[in-house]
Structures are given as structure tokens and as C-alpha cells.
Design a protein around this motif. Structure first.
Motif, PDB file in Angstrom:
ATOM      1  N   GLU B 219      57.456 118.095  68.923  1.00 47.93           N
ATOM      2  CA  GLU B 219      56.501 119.207  69.707  1.00 47.93           C
ATOM      3  C   GLU B 219      56.667 120.484  69.212  1.00 47.93           C
ATOM      4  N   VAL B 220      57.876 120.907  69.517  1.00 45.82           N
ATOM      5  CA  VAL B 220      58.320 122.353  69.142  1.00 45.82           C
ATOM      6  C   VAL B 220      57.909 122.826  67.873  1.00 45.82           C
ATOM      7  N   MET B 221      58.300 121.982  66.990  1.00 45.66           N
ATOM      8  CA  MET B 221      57.981 122.244  65.394  1.00 45.66           C
ATOM      9  C   MET B 221      56.580 122.502  65.262  1.00 45.66           C
ATOM     10  N   GLY B 222      55.564 121.697  66.063  1.00 40.82           N
ATOM     11  CA  GLY B 222      54.196 121.604  65.852  1.00 40.82           C
ATOM     12  C   GLY B 222      53.305 122.767  66.636  1.00 40.82           C
ATOM     13  N   ARG B 223      54.168 123.622  67.140  1.00 39.38           N
ATOM     14  CA  ARG B 223      53.624 124.744  68.029  1.00 39.38           C
ATOM     15  C   ARG B 223      53.165 125.898  67.105  1.00 39.38           C
ATOM     16  N   LEU B 224      51.994 126.254  67.266  1.00 39.13           N
ATOM     17  CA  LEU B 224      51.444 127.399  66.399  1.00 39.13           C
ATOM     18  C   LEU B 224      52.253 128.844  66.582  1.00 39.13           C
ATOM     19  N   ASP B 225      52.407 129.160  67.890  1.00 42.81           N
ATOM     20  CA  ASP B 225      53.011 130.386  68.142  1.00 42.81           C
ATOM     21  C   ASP B 225      54.465 130.577  67.828  1.00 42.81           C
ATOM     22  N   LEU B 226      55.159 129.234  67.241  1.00 39.11           N
ATOM     23  CA  LEU B 226      56.526 129.511  67.030  1.00 39.11           C
ATOM     24  C   LEU B 226      56.512 129.594  65.600  1.00 39.11           C
ATOM     25  N   SER B 227      55.583 129.274  64.810  1.00 39.69           N
ATOM     26  CA  SER B 227      55.848 129.211  63.394  1.00 39.69           C
ATOM     27  C   SER B 227      56.483 130.115  62.810  1.00 39.69           C
ATOM     28  N   ALA B 228      56.174 131.382  63.274  1.00 36.13           N
ATOM     29  CA  ALA B 228      56.920 132.670  62.585  1.00 36.13           C
ATOM     30  C   ALA B 228      58.192 132.429  62.427  1.00 36.13           C
ATOM     31  N   LEU B 229      58.934 131.871  63.566  1.00 41.02           N
ATOM     32  CA  LEU B 229      60.293 131.902  63.620  1.00 41.02           C
ATOM     33  C   LEU B 229      60.893 131.082  62.491  1.00 41.02           C
ATOM     34  N   PHE B 230      60.208 130.030  61.828  1.00 36.67           N
ATOM     35  CA  PHE B 230      60.713 129.372  60.831  1.00 36.67           C
ATOM     36  C   PHE B 230      60.590 129.867  59.527  1.00 36.67           C
ATOM     37  N   GLY B 231      59.600 130.926  59.616  1.00 38.68           N
ATOM     38  CA  GLY B 231      59.592 131.629  58.093  1.00 38.68           C
ATOM     39  C   GLY B 231      58.377 131.033  57.633  1.00 38.68           C
ATOM     40  N   ALA B 232      57.407 131.858  56.831  1.00 41.03           N
ATOM     41  CA  ALA B 232      56.272 131.521  56.232  1.00 41.03           C
ATOM     42  C   ALA B 232      56.255 130.462  55.379  1.00 41.03           C
ATOM     43  N   ARG B 233      57.537 130.549  54.381  1.00 41.67           N
ATOM     44  CA  ARG B 233      57.759 129.435  53.461  1.00 41.67           C
ATOM     45  C   ARG B 233      57.879 128.056  54.278  1.00 41.67           C
ATOM     46  N   GLU B 234      58.728 128.160  54.922  1.00 38.70           N
ATOM     47  CA  GLU B 234      59.359 126.706  55.696  1.00 38.70           C
ATOM     48  C   GLU B 234      58.651 126.202  56.756  1.00 38.70           C
ATOM     49  N   ALA B 235      57.641 127.137  57.380  1.00 35.25           N
ATOM     50  CA  ALA B 235      57.003 126.517  58.703  1.00 35.25           C
ATOM     51  C   ALA B 235      56.259 125.254  58.516  1.00 35.25           C
ATOM     52  N   GLY B 236      56.425 124.289  59.145  1.00 36.79           N
ATOM     53  CA  GLY B 236      55.608 123.091  59.274  1.00 36.79           C
ATOM     54  C   GLY B 236      56.313 122.075  60.306  1.00 36.79           C
ATOM     55  N   ALA B 237      55.333 121.023  60.510  1.00 35.30           N
ATOM     56  CA  ALA B 237      55.865 119.979  61.353  1.00 35.30           C
ATOM     57  C   ALA B 237      56.444 118.820  60.753  1.00 35.30           C
ATOM     58  N   PHE B 238      56.867 117.763  61.371  1.00 31.06           N
ATOM     59  CA  PHE B 238      57.162 116.667  60.755  1.00 31.06           C
ATOM     60  C   PHE B 238      56.617 115.653  61.496  1.00 31.06           C
ATOM     61  N   ILE B 239      56.254 114.263  60.638  1.00 36.57           N
ATOM     62  CA  ILE B 239      55.706 113.289  61.310  1.00 36.57           C
ATOM     63  C   ILE B 239      56.563 112.086  61.250  1.00 36.57           C
ATOM     64  N   GLU B 240      56.602 111.021  62.017  1.00 38.93           N
ATOM     65  CA  GLU B 240      57.077 109.677  61.621  1.00 38.93           C
ATOM     66  C   GLU B 240      56.398 108.764  60.787  1.00 38.93           C
ATOM     67  N   ALA B 241      56.986 107.987  59.999  1.00 40.89           N
ATOM     68  CA  ALA B 241      56.196 107.118  59.217  1.00 40.89           C
ATOM     69  C   ALA B 241      57.066 105.921  58.833  1.00 40.89           C
ATOM     70  N   ARG B 242      56.597 104.865  58.566  1.00 40.66           N
ATOM     71  CA  ARG B 242      57.163 103.617  58.253  1.00 40.66           C
ATOM     72  C   ARG B 242      56.750 103.107  56.806  1.00 40.66           C
ATOM     73  N   VAL B 243      57.876 102.503  56.114  1.00 38.43           N
ATOM     74  CA  VAL B 243      57.646 102.143  54.880  1.00 38.43           C
ATOM     75  C   VAL B 243      56.782 100.867  54.948  1.00 38.43           C
ATOM     76  N   LEU B 244      55.585 100.571  54.386  1.00 40.02           N
ATOM     77  CA  LEU B 244      54.694  99.859  54.442  1.00 40.02           C
ATOM     78  C   LEU B 244      54.971  98.857  53.180  1.00 40.02           C
ATOM     79  N   GLY B 245      55.266  99.386  51.978  1.00 39.19           N
ATOM     80  CA  GLY B 245      55.297  98.473  50.901  1.00 39.19           C
ATOM     81  C   GLY B 245      55.551  99.338  49.663  1.00 39.19           C
ATOM     82  N   HIS B 246      55.931  98.632  48.404  1.00 39.26           N
ATOM     83  CA  HIS B 246      56.017  99.376  47.279  1.00 39.26           C
ATOM     84  C   HIS B 246      54.888  99.192  46.205  1.00 39.26           C
ATOM     85  N   ASP B 247      54.443  99.999  45.416  1.00 38.48           N
ATOM     86  CA  ASP B 247      53.338 100.032  44.410  1.00 38.48           C
ATOM     87  C   ASP B 247      54.042  99.937  43.119  1.00 38.48           C
TER      88      ASP B 247
END
Lengths: 233, 369
Positions: B219-247
Motif C-alpha cells: 500500500e505504501v509503495m503504491g502511493r503516488l504522493d510518496l514515490s519521490a522518496l524512492f527516487g525517479a529511477r527506482e520508484a514503483g510498487a510490487f505485486i504478489e504472484a504465484r507460479v502457474l507453470g513453465h513453458d
């Protein structure tokens, strides 16, 4: 062989010297550690004055130190009189006095070395010990003291060596009484003052050199071991 | 369990004024160098007495300047893993590990040497001296030592800062196990986003001695008003994912995220494993219709949640992709041309995903996809 043909009073002088120096170094160690701690870490009024007081014997002429000891610890001196009246200890013209004079002369060297040892202890390790639940006194005995061991060893050896060589304060305070207060240096001095004393002086000189070398080697070995330990190896 | 902190302290011109609550799991104190992170944990550990404030763990008060309470550090039962390990050089690894254990009252000892040694994989090191350990081993022993004091709270001050990437990768799994298995709440100081993404349950952002945000990490990493604190190059959120399979044919791994399916270069993970993917704002493109004829593999459907125009040419968007927040960094002209506005349905084209490969030399790497 005349070099090994020690006369009884020469043997006594050697024993007195060794005993006096050992007593001086060992006896002043607790006070030396405490003083070094106060000077290295204490924040109190009069710390500068204590520092000067401790270092005085290093710069004063030894004769002056010996005379001050005589004034304070002589049978009529305030401290000497008090000690004789209460616990029956006499310093004046006894071998104990020679040991006291040696201890006072060696004290500044001991405190300086231990203080350097304390200042080399990483205080952050003491903080870490505290967060692990160790009360302050335990932190001192389990972390600070073992880590300042190189300084303690160096300080003790320095004080011991200084005591072996002590002359001026000893001869002023307790004179040179064969069999009681005569040490290797004072014995050498008086042997050189009498005709035919050369052989005895030479014998004692060799003994002095031998004792010093043994002390230095022992300190080197102990210091290396302690340094390895403190470095975590 | 909870840790409540509300303190004020002045150090020269620097003023620390921090108030936050940490709950179970791992709370990262995040901020630049000089933001006051270390000062704050030192106050919690009792190494520093603040001018004013109150600190309580599970309702038990460690500090309350108003009531004149200051519990000394050795009675706080707050474990501390320092930036440099601070192992006792004159003691063996075993003696180091048991140091705090010994001072813990018998009835309060929750951890046993065997368990901690197994958890951290340090069985072979017990008789060694700290000077004979590698950087990674040293930090593992420091972790074990703090843990064996059975602390009510574990503080970790950039425990990985002095290590290279390979050593970090070696330690991270152990910290994850601590977080998930040891049941001790952890306050973890860091200024590394990869560490936040990998470890954080919640996040407290510090800036210039003040707490500017706190909450669940995503939630905090996805907040627009805070993104400047992380720096323009690194700002960004993260999402959870699950491995479905391999190709096997294309050497890809298929991942399920809330907003849809993603494909990334093959990951060495079992089907069903969970992982967090960091998506930097500068790696996200916006399309107003399902993209076609693009080399990028990953386009997720979603909605614009918020929009912030910055100085100059840049605009930042917060996207809602199936309930998860992702940030995007585009030009103001694109906002104008595509008529981007909050509420608008869009497709987020993800050019690159940053993720950790477990058990690999580098603990974070980026993939252009």
C-alpha cells in the motif's frame, strides 16, 4: 667460576628485588585498572588533577618522590603513623617500603598502558552485550576486561621492569640495609663503592640483565596471545 | 504483539520526531541515509535516551519520559542485530551464541541452541572464532545470538549493508524464516528497495527525522504522493504472484497476478510458489486498448486510480490492476493525447519486471520482457 659464586647477601638482594617488584606490580594492579578506567572513561570534576597526580612520579626526580614517601609513610608521617597504629604495617626502612617505592614509581607507566588498552576496546561491543541482557558489571567482567587484557599485560610488565630498576626513591625512602631493603640496583651501587666489590657488581649486573630479558620475553609471548584473542582469531 | 513508538529527540540541528506502531511480521524502517533510522532503533533498544516520548512492547512500557520510566537496555529483552555484527572477538561462536541465552531468565527462554543453529545453518562454525568467519557467516551468527536471548522484539539495522550480492542472497532466506517461523516481530532498518520488496510486511517511511507514512508495504509503495522518496529511477510498487507453470518451448514461466497472467524468463521455482514482483514506474507503458504488434509480453487490464502531474514533462499514474497497485511514469503529453484521467480503463504494458531468483547468486535481477 666467580660469576656463579654468589655471596649470601647478594642472593638476598636478588630475592628481595624479585619479591619487591612482583609485589609492587601485582599489588598496584587493581588500583591501576581502576585509575585507568577513571581517566579513560570517567567524567568527573578533578579528572585533570588526578591525571597529573598519577603522572608526577614519572617526571619528578626519584629522590623527591622518595622523600615525599618518607614524609608521608615514615613512622612519624601521617599515613605511616596511622597504618602502624591500626594494622601494624611499617614501611620505613623495611622491604615493604622498597616495594611501595617501586609501586609508586611504576604506577604511571602501568596506568598509561592500561588506559591505552581500555581506549582500544570497542564500546559498541559493550552496547551489544547490554542488549543481550548483561547488566553493567557483567559487561565489564565478560567483555571490557578480557578485551583490555593486552593493555593490562603491558602495564604489569612495564611496572615490574620499572620496579626492578628502581633506585632513587628506594634509597631515599628506605635506605640500603643489607638483607632488608637492599635490592639489586642498590647492592650494585654499594658494591662499586667498596674495594674488591667489582666481581659482585658484575654478577648482579648479569642477573639484572637476565631478569629483564626474561620479563621482556614473557611479556611479548603473553601480549601476542592476548592480541590474537582480542582480534578474534 | 505490537510495538508502539512515539518519541522526540534532538541531536544538534537534527530533530527526530517519530510516531508509529509495528505489529507482527517484519516492519521495515525505510529512508535515506540521515533520515534517523538508526537513531530510532537505538532509542528502542535503550542505547539512547530520547528527550521525550513513550515506547511500549505488548503494553509493557520500556520508556515513558512523562512518568519517568526508562528501562535499561539489559532489562528490555529487545534483540539487536547491528550493522557490523559486533560479535565478541574473544569468545567462540558457541560462546557468542549462548551469551544472551545465559542472561535470559530460565522461564523466559523460548529458543534452544540446537534449533537456532539448525535454523541458521551454523552447526559447523560453533568452535570457530569470529575472526575466522566470512561476512555472511558472521551475520548469521549475530542473528542467532540475538535470537537466543529470546527477545520480545528483534531490531535489525541494515544487517546486509556490508555484504556483497551473493552473501545477501545467502542470508535473506534465513531472515524470511525468522519472520515466518520464529514468531518474533522484527523491525528492520533498510534503504534498499529490493530488501523491502523481499521482506516487508509493513513499511514505515522516514524522511528528515519524521515518519511520513506507515502501513502495509504494498500500500505504501503504491502511493503516488510518496514515490519521490524512492527516487525517479527506482520508484514503483510490487505485486504478489504465484507460479502457474513453465513453458519449455520458449523458456518462460507463467505467473498469476491479480490483474492477469504474466510471462517471465524461466524461474527456478516450483509450480504454486509465491513471489513478489517489483514493477518500477518507469517500466510501465499505458495503452488505451488491448495492445497488438508489440514485443512486450505482459499487458494487464486495469483502471487509473490516481494521477499526479509533476514539474516538467512527467506525469505519474497509480493504476489499479485487479485490486493491486502499480505505478506508471509517462509524459504529460501522453496524458493529454490519450485523455488519461482517474477512472479510465487502460492496459498497462510492463516492459521489465524486477524479481528475486531464490538460491541464485544475485538476489535481485531485472528482466526485459
Amino acid at each position: 667460576m666467580f660469576l656463579l659464586d654468589f655471596r649470601p647477601d647478594e642472593i638476598t638482594a636478588i630475592k628481595r628485588s624479585r619479591r619487591g617488584a612482583t609485589g609492587a606490580a601485582a599489588g598496584s594492579l587493581p588500583l591501576g585498572i581502576l585509575t585507568a578506567l577513571l581517566l579513560a572513561r570517567g567524567r568527573f570534576w578533578g579528572r585533570g588533577a588526578l591525571d597529573i597526580l598519577v603522572h608526577l612520579p614519572l617526571v619528578l626526580p626519584p629522590v623527591v618522590t622518595g622523600y615525599v614517601l618518607l614524609l608521608l609513610f615514615g613512622r612519624h608521617g601521617p599515613i605511616g603513623h596511622f597504618l602502624e597504629a591500626t594494622i601494624g604495617v611499617v614501611f620505613a626502612f623495611r622491604w615493604t617500603g622498597a616495594a611501595l617505592a617501586s609501586a609508586v614509581m611504576g604506577f604511571p607507566l602501568m596506568v598509561r598502558a592500561i588506559r591505552l588498552g581500555i581506549e582500544a576496546v570497542d564500546r559498541r561491543l559493550e552496547e551489544a552485550a547490554g542488549t543481550l541482557g548483561a547488566p553493567p558489571l557483567w559487561v565489564f567482567f565478560t567483555v571490557t576486561l578480557p578485551l583490555m587484557l593486552p593493555g593490562i599485560i603491558a602495564g604489569t610488565i612495564l611496572a615490574f621492569a620499572r620496579s626492578l630498576g628502581e633506585f632513587g626513591a628506594t634509597i631515599t625512602f628506605v635506605s640500603n640495609i643489607p638483607g632488608e631493603t637492599e635490592t639489586v640496583p642498590t647492592a650494585i651501587f654499594s658494591l662499586t663503592q667498596v674495594p674488591g666489590g667489582d666481581a659482585g657488581a658484575l654478577r648482579l649486573t648479569l642477573v639484572a640483565i637476565l631478569l629483564s630479558v626474561v620479563a621482556l620475553v614473557a611479556s611479548e609471548v603473553a601480549a601476542r596471545g592476548a592480541a590474537r584473542r582480542v582480534a578474534g582469531l | 504483539m505490537s510495538l508502539e513508538v512515539d518519541i522526540e529527540h534532538r541531536l544538534g540541528a537534527f530533530r527526530l520526531q517519530a510516531r508509529f506502531t509495528a505489529r507482527a511480521g517484519l516492519t521495515v524502517l525505510f529512508g535515506r541515509s540521515g533520515a534517523g533510522k538508526t537513531t530510532l532503533v537505538n532509542v528502542i533498544a535503550g542505547l539512547l535516551r530520547p528527550d521525550r516520548g513513550r515506547i511500549a512492547v505488548d503494553g509493557s512500557v520500556l520508556l515513558d519520559t512523562e512518568r519517568g520510566i526508562f528501562v535499561p537496555r539489559h532489562r528490555r529483552r529487545v534483540g539487536y542485530v547491528f550493522q557490523g555484527s559486533r560479535l565478541f572477538p574473544h569468545l567462540s561462536v558457541r560462546q557468542n551464541l549462548l551469551y544472551g541465552h545465559w542472561f535470559t531468565p530460565r522461564s523466559e527462554r523460548r529458543e534452544q541452541l540446537d534449533r537456532v543453529v539448525a535454523l541458521l545453518g551454523i552447526g559447523a562454525l560453533l568452535e570457530r572464532r569470529p575472526g575466522r568467519l566470512s561476512g555472511g557467516e558472521t551475520q548469521r551468527v549475530a542473528l542467532g545470538r540475538a535470537l537466543l536471548a529470546s527477545p520480545r522484539l528483534l531490531l535489525m539495522d541494515e544487517p546486509l549493508a556490508a555484504l556483497d550480492e551473493a552473501r545477501k542472497a545467502e542470508i535473506l532466506p534465513y531472515i524470511e524464516r525468522l519472520r515466518d517461523e520464529a514468531g518474533v516481530p522484527i523491525v528492520y532498518v533498510s534503504h534498499s528497495l529490493p530488501e523491502v520488496v523481499r521482506l516487508a510486511t509493513s513499511l514505515v517511511l522516514l524522511e528528515g527525522g519524521a515518519v511520513v507514512a506507515e502501513g502495509a508495504a504494498a500500500e505504501v509503495m503504491g502511493r503516488l504522493d510518496l514515490s519521490a522518496l524512492f527516487g525517479a529511477r527506482e520508484a514503483g510498487a510490487f505485486i504478489e504472484a504465484r507460479v502457474l507453470g513453465h513453458d519449455a518451448a520458449f523458456g518462460l514461466t507463467r505467473l498469476a497476478a491479480a490483474g492477469g497472467e504474466l510471462r517471465v524468463p524461466r524461474l527456478d521455482l516450483a509450480v504454486g510458489s509465491r513471489l513478489r514482483l517489483r514493477i518500477r514506474a518507469r517500466d510501465v507503458m499505458i495503452a488505451d486498448r488491448p495492445p497488438q504488434g508489440l514485443s512486450a509480453l505482459n499487458a494487464l487490464a486495469g483502471r487509473i486510480a490516481a494521477l499526479r502531474l509533476e514539474e516538467g514533462a512527467i506525469a505519474e499514474l497509480a493504476l489499479d490492476l485487479g485490486g493491486e497497485r502499480v505505478l506508471a511514469r509517462v509524459t504529460r503529453q501522453a496524458v493529454h493525447d490519450l485523455a488519461l484521467a482517474p477512472g479510465r480503463e487502460i492496459y498497462a504494458v510492463i516492459k521489465s519486471i524486477t524479481f528475486e531468483r531464490q538460491n541464485a547468486a544475485a538476489f535481485e535481477e531485472s528482466s526485459e520482457i
